[in-house]
Design a protein around this motif. Structure first.
Motif, PDB file in Angstrom:
ATOM      1  N   UNK A 156      30.995  34.776  51.651  1.00  0.00           N
ATOM      2  CA  UNK A 156      31.457  36.091  51.228  1.00  0.00           C
ATOM      3  C   UNK A 156      32.969  36.129  51.012  1.00  0.00           C
ATOM      4  N   UNK A 157      33.726  35.562  51.931  1.00  0.00           N
ATOM      5  CA  UNK A 157      35.173  35.757  51.885  1.00  0.00           C
ATOM      6  C   UNK A 157      35.886  34.804  50.931  1.00  0.00           C
ATOM      7  N   UNK A 158      35.249  33.721  50.501  1.00  0.00           N
ATOM      8  CA  UNK A 158      35.875  32.891  49.472  1.00  0.00           C
ATOM      9  C   UNK A 158      36.078  33.688  48.187  1.00  0.00           C
ATOM     10  N   UNK A 159      35.041  34.314  47.606  1.00  0.00           N
ATOM     11  CA  UNK A 159      35.297  35.128  46.397  1.00  0.00           C
ATOM     12  C   UNK A 159      36.133  36.375  46.688  1.00  0.00           C
ATOM     13  N   UNK A 160      36.013  36.968  47.870  1.00  0.00           N
ATOM     14  CA  UNK A 160      36.799  38.164  48.161  1.00  0.00           C
ATOM     15  C   UNK A 160      38.293  37.854  48.222  1.00  0.00           C
ATOM     16  N   UNK A 161      38.681  36.752  48.845  1.00  0.00           N
ATOM     17  CA  UNK A 161      40.093  36.376  48.888  1.00  0.00           C
ATOM     18  C   UNK A 161      40.611  36.013  47.495  1.00  0.00           C
ATOM     19  N   UNK A 162      39.749  35.347  46.696  1.00  0.00           N
ATOM     20  CA  UNK A 162      40.167  35.017  45.331  1.00  0.00           C
ATOM     21  C   UNK A 162      40.325  36.288  44.500  1.00  0.00           C
ATOM     22  N   UNK A 163      39.435  37.254  44.674  1.00  0.00           N
ATOM     23  CA  UNK A 163      39.573  38.531  43.965  1.00  0.00           C
ATOM     24  C   UNK A 163      40.856  39.231  44.387  1.00  0.00           C
ATOM     25  N   UNK A 164      41.146  39.204  45.661  1.00  0.00           N
ATOM     26  CA  UNK A 164      42.345  39.877  46.166  1.00  0.00           C
ATOM     27  C   UNK A 164      43.624  39.254  45.620  1.00  0.00           C
ATOM     28  N   UNK A 165      43.644  37.925  45.516  1.00  0.00           N
ATOM     29  CA  UNK A 165      44.893  37.242  45.169  1.00  0.00           C
ATOM     30  C   UNK A 165      45.033  36.937  43.679  1.00  0.00           C
ATOM     31  N   UNK A 166      43.936  36.585  43.009  1.00  0.00           N
ATOM     32  CA  UNK A 166      44.085  36.156  41.608  1.00  0.00           C
ATOM     33  C   UNK A 166      43.088  36.817  40.662  1.00  0.00           C
ATOM     34  N   UNK A 167      42.259  37.716  41.132  1.00  0.00           N
ATOM     35  CA  UNK A 167      41.145  38.203  40.321  1.00  0.00           C
ATOM     36  C   UNK A 167      41.438  39.401  39.454  1.00  0.00           C
ATOM     37  N   UNK A 168      42.719  39.794  39.297  1.00  0.00           N
ATOM     38  CA  UNK A 168      43.028  40.994  38.537  1.00  0.00           C
ATOM     39  C   UNK A 168      44.230  40.717  37.651  1.00  0.00           C
ATOM     40  N   UNK A 169      44.204  41.249  36.443  1.00  0.00           N
ATOM     41  CA  UNK A 169      45.267  40.934  35.492  1.00  0.00           C
ATOM     42  C   UNK A 169      46.541  41.718  35.673  1.00  0.00           C
ATOM     43  N   UNK A 170      46.522  42.778  36.471  1.00  0.00           N
ATOM     44  CA  UNK A 170      47.711  43.611  36.609  1.00  0.00           C
ATOM     45  C   UNK A 170      48.420  43.395  37.930  1.00  0.00           C
ATOM     46  N   UNK A 171      48.986  44.476  38.459  1.00  0.00           N
ATOM     47  CA  UNK A 171      49.739  44.393  39.700  1.00  0.00           C
ATOM     48  C   UNK A 171      48.774  44.386  40.891  1.00  0.00           C
ATOM     49  N   UNK A 172      49.354  44.212  42.072  1.00  0.00           N
ATOM     50  CA  UNK A 172      48.553  44.256  43.290  1.00  0.00           C
ATOM     51  C   UNK A 172      48.019  42.922  43.730  1.00  0.00           C
ATOM     52  N   UNK A 173      48.612  41.817  43.256  1.00  0.00           N
ATOM     53  CA  UNK A 173      48.172  40.490  43.663  1.00  0.00           C
ATOM     54  C   UNK A 173      49.342  39.527  43.501  1.00  0.00           C
ATOM     55  N   UNK A 174      49.240  38.376  44.148  1.00  0.00           N
ATOM     56  CA  UNK A 174      50.342  37.413  44.103  1.00  0.00           C
ATOM     57  C   UNK A 174      50.047  36.230  43.187  1.00  0.00           C
ATOM     58  N   UNK A 175      48.865  36.203  42.551  1.00  0.00           N
ATOM     59  CA  UNK A 175      48.485  35.129  41.615  1.00  0.00           C
ATOM     60  C   UNK A 175      48.595  33.753  42.268  1.00  0.00           C
ATOM     61  N   UNK A 176      48.252  33.676  43.534  1.00  0.00           N
ATOM     62  CA  UNK A 176      48.371  32.422  44.270  1.00  0.00           C
ATOM     63  C   UNK A 176      47.010  31.994  44.799  1.00  0.00           C
ATOM     64  N   UNK A 177      46.462  30.942  44.172  1.00  0.00           N
ATOM     65  CA  UNK A 177      45.201  30.393  44.674  1.00  0.00           C
ATOM     66  C   UNK A 177      45.393  29.780  46.047  1.00  0.00           C
ATOM     67  N   UNK A 178      46.580  29.199  46.299  1.00  0.00           N
ATOM     68  CA  UNK A 178      46.855  28.576  47.598  1.00  0.00           C
ATOM     69  C   UNK A 178      46.769  29.594  48.728  1.00  0.00           C
TER      70      UNK A 178
END
Length: 544
Positions: free
Chosen positions: A187-209
């Motif tokens: 569950x949390x692998x896709x949730x963390x990816x959505x939180x960090x890189x899954x959106x094209x606008x603001x509100x994320x750090x674009x960091x897969x690491x």
């Protein structure tokens, strides 16, 4: 002055108590005669008691109209039921089960869960419009674990005792217990990816690491490993303390029997306070608690734990029937109802049966292909899916931009709510009716075949009732033969009876005592001479 007090507490107590009382009157008939699961019956009752029908149970009213509060209540209720169920599941397993049977469990929990997750996610991605694969992975993870509450319907009771080998029951219990807690990484692998890189606008750090680091550190380290260690330590300490108290005669019978349930409540509370995986900790603690098989054997014939188990199961599914968003299945903005129906059918058919069937040769508990089909099909979606649903909603509410939930998170919240609830309802109905429908499908053709074959022309006629005045002829053995449908039919004198192929002579001397004298068909009965009282001439005899 006496007044009516029609308040929520009184209504809920009366409704729940009345249902359990009435269901108890026919529980054996429902569960052991017709093989209907208590989960299905309770779900239907919850729908009847809900605001959609009689309005006796009003979840939204209890939550003051706040969906977030209602979700929190449902989440905590699910945690409680799962915690108790998983401790009891761990206690049911034989001594050192996780150590001795780790190979089969590793296949089901490793490749098995991974394929179930991916297949379900692909189906969701195919049927839900406008969803991306990362979001589909999050939804699929909620329904990946099999449910220990619904699994009880296929590993307990008369049907299981007659049809399912004990080794197969144990592997189903162990898998449904372990994979509930192991749903967190999926569950949390896709949730963390959505939180960090899954959106094209603001509100994320674009960091897969950062996403992968949080997944390994928080999910695997703090949630999974810590809960396993904590559950093993608490289970071992509880076992030693109970051994010591029992040897010293410090513990009474009631406290001894309730010990496992109290242990479950303690673990749910303490692990919940530190924010780790209380579900997995409960299963590990239950198995460690009975590592030497002592407690399991001592409580094997006790009915207290199954009674508490039944009350919790009935209560949670009545609540689900009342809180389920039934109207959203037909009226939502994310997926049409016809797509939901096809999605539910395909998930139940493709999520689990193919992978279990392909691996069954390496799992020694699954000896035959039909057992693999059975284990594959009966991987129900239930309380654990609702638990992960509200874990997901809680996480997504925290993904915000400028104090508002991010648009992609808001869309995913609606998708996961509709899809997970619908799959749970499908599983409860289909798995709850599978055994009775299967029994009916086996019974009905067999009985129709018997009815048809009994009416064939070449079938034997029913027995004949003959009178000694019928036309007969002597066959030289003291027996008589008369014309019949198949030629001459034996007609016995009054003092002789035929049972099967044996002729029994009844003494005509009333002074004689003793049992009748059996004779073969080739033997002659005693002489017909002597005074005796003849029975009435109109006495009828059955001939074989």
């Amino acid at each position: 002055m006496p007044t009516l007090a029609i308040v929520d507490f009184n209504i809920v107590c009366a409704t729940l108590g009345g249902f359990v009382t009435l269901f108890g009157l026919v529980s054996y008939l429902c569960k052991e005669k017709y093989y209907l699961s208590e989960a299905l019956i309770s779900l239907v009752a919850g729908l009847i008691f809900s605001p959609h029908a009689t309005n006796l149970i009003r979840p939204e009213h209890y939550a003051l109209g706040d969906p977030e509060v209602l979700g929190t209540i449902t989440l905590y209720f699910s945690r409680l039921v799962l915690g108790v169920q998983l401790v009891l599941a761990g206690v049911q397993l034989p001594s050192k089960y996780l150590k001795t049977e780790w190979k089969g469990l590793a296949l089901l929990l490793g490749p098995g869960m991974t394929i179930m997750w991916l297949v379900t996610s692909l189906l969701i991605f195919a049927f839900v419009p406008h969803i991306n694969f990362l979001q589909a992975l999050a939804v699929g993870a909620c329904v990946t674990p099999t449910d220990p509450v619904l699994s009880n319907s296929i590993v307990k009771g008369r049907f299981a005792d007659k049809n399912i080998p004990k080794d197969l029951q144990n592997i189903i219990i162990a898998e449904s217990g372990a994979n509930d807690g192991l749903g967190y990484p999926f569950l949390f692998l896709p949730l963390y990816l959505i939180q960090h890189i899954g959106y094209g606008g603001a509100g994320q750090d674009h960091s897969t690491a950062n996403a992968i680091g949080a997944w390994f550190g928080e999910t695997w380290g703090y949630t999974i490993i810590l809960s396993v260690i904590y559950g093993a330590v608490v289970g071992w300490i509880a076992k030693e303390l109970l051994h010591w108290a029992e040897k010293k005669n410090y513990v009474d019978k009631e406290s001894f029997l309730v010990f496992a349930i109290a242990l479950a409540l303690f673990i749910v509370g303490t692990v919940g306070m530190i924010g780790s995986d209380d579900v997995l900790a409960c299963f590990i603690a239950g198995n460690t608690f009975t590592w030497d098989d002592w407690f399991r054997l001592e409580t094997m014939d006790d009915s207290f734990q199954p009674t508490i188990d039944m009350l919790l199961n009935v209560s949670i599914f009545i609540w689900f029937g009342a809180v389920c968003p039934w109207a959203k299945f037909a009226n939502n903005s994310v997926i049409p109802i016809y797509r939901l129906i096809f999605l539910g059918i395909l998930v139940l058919l493709l999520r689990r049966p193919p992978i279990v069937f392909s691996m069954h040769k390496w799992i020694h508990q699954i000896e035959q292909p039909r057992q693999a089909i059975y284990v594959g099909f009966f991987g129900p979606i239930g309380v654990s899916a609702i638990f992960y649903l509200y874990i997901t909603l809680e996480f997504l509410r925290g993904i915000q931009v400028d104090g508002q939930i991010r648009p992609d998170a808001e869309f995913l919240m609606e998708v996961v709510t509709v899809v997970v609830w619908f799959l749970v309802i499908c599983s409860v109905i289909i798995h709850g009716l599978s055994i009775p429908m299967g029994k009916l499908g086996f019974w009905l053709p067999r009985n129709l075949s018997r009815m048809i074959s009994s009416r064939r022309d070449d079938s034997p006629e029913p027995f004949h009732v003959a009178n000694i005045e019928d036309e007969t002829e002597d066959d030289g053995r003291g027996l008589r033969r008369r014309p019949g449908a198949g030629g001459l039919v034996d007609t016995l004198p009054q003092h002789v009876r035929r049972i099967g192929r044996t002729v029994i002579h009844r003494s005509r001397d009333s002074s004689q005592s003793g049992p009748p004298i059996p004779m073969s068909n080739n033997s002659k009965p005693p002489s017909d001479s002597g005074d005796h009282e003849q029975p009435p001439l109109d006495e009828e005899y059955k001939t074989a």
